[in-house]
Design a protein around this motif. Structure first.
Motif, PDB file in Angstrom:
ATOM      1  N   ASP B  24       5.667 -55.452 -26.543  1.00  0.00           N
ATOM      2  CA  ASP B  24       6.991 -55.802 -26.004  1.00  0.00           C
ATOM      3  C   ASP B  24       8.025 -55.432 -27.055  1.00  0.00           C
ATOM      4  OD1 ASP B  24       5.043 -57.955 -24.609  1.00  0.00           O
ATOM      5  OD2 ASP B  24       6.788 -57.565 -23.344  1.00  0.00           O
ATOM      6  N   PRO B  25       8.845 -54.440 -26.784  1.00  0.00           N
ATOM      7  CA  PRO B  25       9.823 -53.991 -27.782  1.00  0.00           C
ATOM      8  C   PRO B  25      11.024 -54.932 -27.841  1.00  0.00           C
ATOM      9  CG  PRO B  25      10.131 -52.782 -25.764  1.00  0.00           C
ATOM     10  CD  PRO B  25       8.948 -53.691 -25.540  1.00  0.00           C
ATOM     11  N   ILE B  26      11.911 -54.673 -28.786  1.00  0.00           N
ATOM     12  CA  ILE B  26      13.194 -55.358 -28.811  1.00  0.00           C
ATOM     13  C   ILE B  26      13.913 -55.007 -27.514  1.00  0.00           C
ATOM     14  CG2 ILE B  26      15.413 -55.452 -30.006  1.00  0.00           C
ATOM     15  CD1 ILE B  26      13.821 -54.986 -32.621  1.00  0.00           C
ATOM     16  N   SER B  27      14.511 -55.984 -26.884  1.00  0.00           N
ATOM     17  CA  SER B  27      14.900 -55.859 -25.480  1.00  0.00           C
ATOM     18  C   SER B  27      15.846 -54.700 -25.186  1.00  0.00           C
ATOM     19  CB  SER B  27      15.507 -57.173 -24.982  1.00  0.00           C
ATOM     20  OG  SER B  27      16.619 -57.524 -25.774  1.00  0.00           O
ATOM     21  N   GLU B  28      16.778 -54.405 -26.045  1.00  0.00           N
ATOM     22  CA  GLU B  28      17.739 -53.352 -25.729  1.00  0.00           C
ATOM     23  C   GLU B  28      17.287 -51.968 -26.194  1.00  0.00           C
ATOM     24  OE1 GLU B  28      18.176 -55.872 -27.759  1.00  0.00           O
ATOM     25  OE2 GLU B  28      19.256 -55.300 -29.596  1.00  0.00           O
ATOM     26  N   HIS B  29      16.114 -51.869 -26.806  1.00  0.00           N
ATOM     27  CA  HIS B  29      15.641 -50.591 -27.328  1.00  0.00           C
ATOM     28  C   HIS B  29      15.065 -49.719 -26.214  1.00  0.00           C
ATOM     29  CE1 HIS B  29      15.162 -51.780 -31.844  1.00  0.00           C
ATOM     30  NE2 HIS B  29      16.410 -51.865 -31.409  1.00  0.00           N
ATOM     31  N   ASN B  30      15.493 -48.452 -26.221  1.00  0.00           N
ATOM     32  CA  ASN B  30      15.040 -47.552 -25.168  1.00  0.00           C
ATOM     33  C   ASN B  30      13.853 -46.686 -25.586  1.00  0.00           C
ATOM     34  OD1 ASN B  30      16.497 -46.007 -26.986  1.00  0.00           O
ATOM     35  ND2 ASN B  30      17.962 -45.217 -25.480  1.00  0.00           N
TER      36      ASN B  30
END
Lengths: 114, 117
Positions: B24-30
């Motif tokens: 699960d990446p940092i939420s705003e990272h694309n």
């Protein structure tokens, strides 16, 4: 293809002493350069990066690194190490204006003695 | 900000079994990246995604390895028919890429360690 060499597998330094970790890279132009630190059980953390401009870059935790184009080097330094600096340190290169895919060196393990 | 999260942290499996790791990446990272790290080595790039598109997968180690990011958020890395040589730490990283600039910073998770018996 780019490559990174970290010639020192393991370095031991006394607490309070200065530190220099070596990194040499191979690439046709000036790449983006990074130093990451990895503590046991922790993820890799970025210490500092060089893209362009001033060849002496400052990072977190009192670290700095100097880019020397003539030597294809990007050595990491700290004037006085603390016991908490004991960790594995990785130098990495990335392609300018490309994706953030990084090529890492094999790492240098730093041990601090009292 | 909860950072990059990886699960499970440690997986022990028998040779021939399939395993799946989640990131699960940092939420705003694309952008999302998978790396593999073996003992005494630096991380080795495997594959990466921009949103849900897998932009490079040539470095996946064999056709037993596959990765997905179906909705552009979390990602999974699957290894089929595991072999002892697959034992390693599998690292996930994310970044925010905007415009034409390479922001350069990857944020790494703590990794998922695989042990194949």
């Amino acid at each position: 293809a780019q490559s990174v060499t970290q010639p020192d597998i393991h370095i031991t330094v006394s607490e309070g002493a200065s530190l220099e970790l070596r990194c040499n890279y191979s690439y046709g132009a000036t790449p983006y350069l990074f130093w990451y630190v990895q503590s046991p059980g922790q993820g890799l953390q970025l210490l500092l990066k060089y893209f362009s401009g001033d060849t002496l870059v400052q990072g977190i935790k009192g670290f700095e690194a100097e880019f020397k184009r003539s030597q294809s080097s990007f050595n990491l330094r700290k004037p006085s190490v603390h016991w908490s600096d004991a960790a594995e340190y990785f130098c990495a290169v990335g392609l300018p204006y490309g994706n953030e895919k990084l090529t890492f060196g094999t790492g240098t393990r730093l041990t601090i003695i009292p | 900000d909860t950072g990059v999260s990886q699960n499970p942290r440690h997986k022990i499996t028998k040779r021939g079994q399939n395993v799946t790791f989640r990131c699960d990446p940092i939420s705003e990272h694309n952008r999302l990246y998978w790396y593999r790290q073996t003992l005494g080595q630096g991380p080795e790039f495997l594959t990466y995604f921009q949103n849900e598109a897998q932009l490079e997968k040539s470095r996946l180690l064999s056709d037993r390895f596959s990765a997905e990011r179906p909705k552009g958020s979390f990602s999974t890395l699957e290894i089929q028919r595991t072999e002892q040589g697959d034992s390693a730490m599998y690292l996930c990283a994310s970044s925010l890429r905007g415009g034409t600039a390479n922001t350069g910073e990857l944020f790494f998770g703590e990794g998922s360690r695989l042990t194949v018996l």
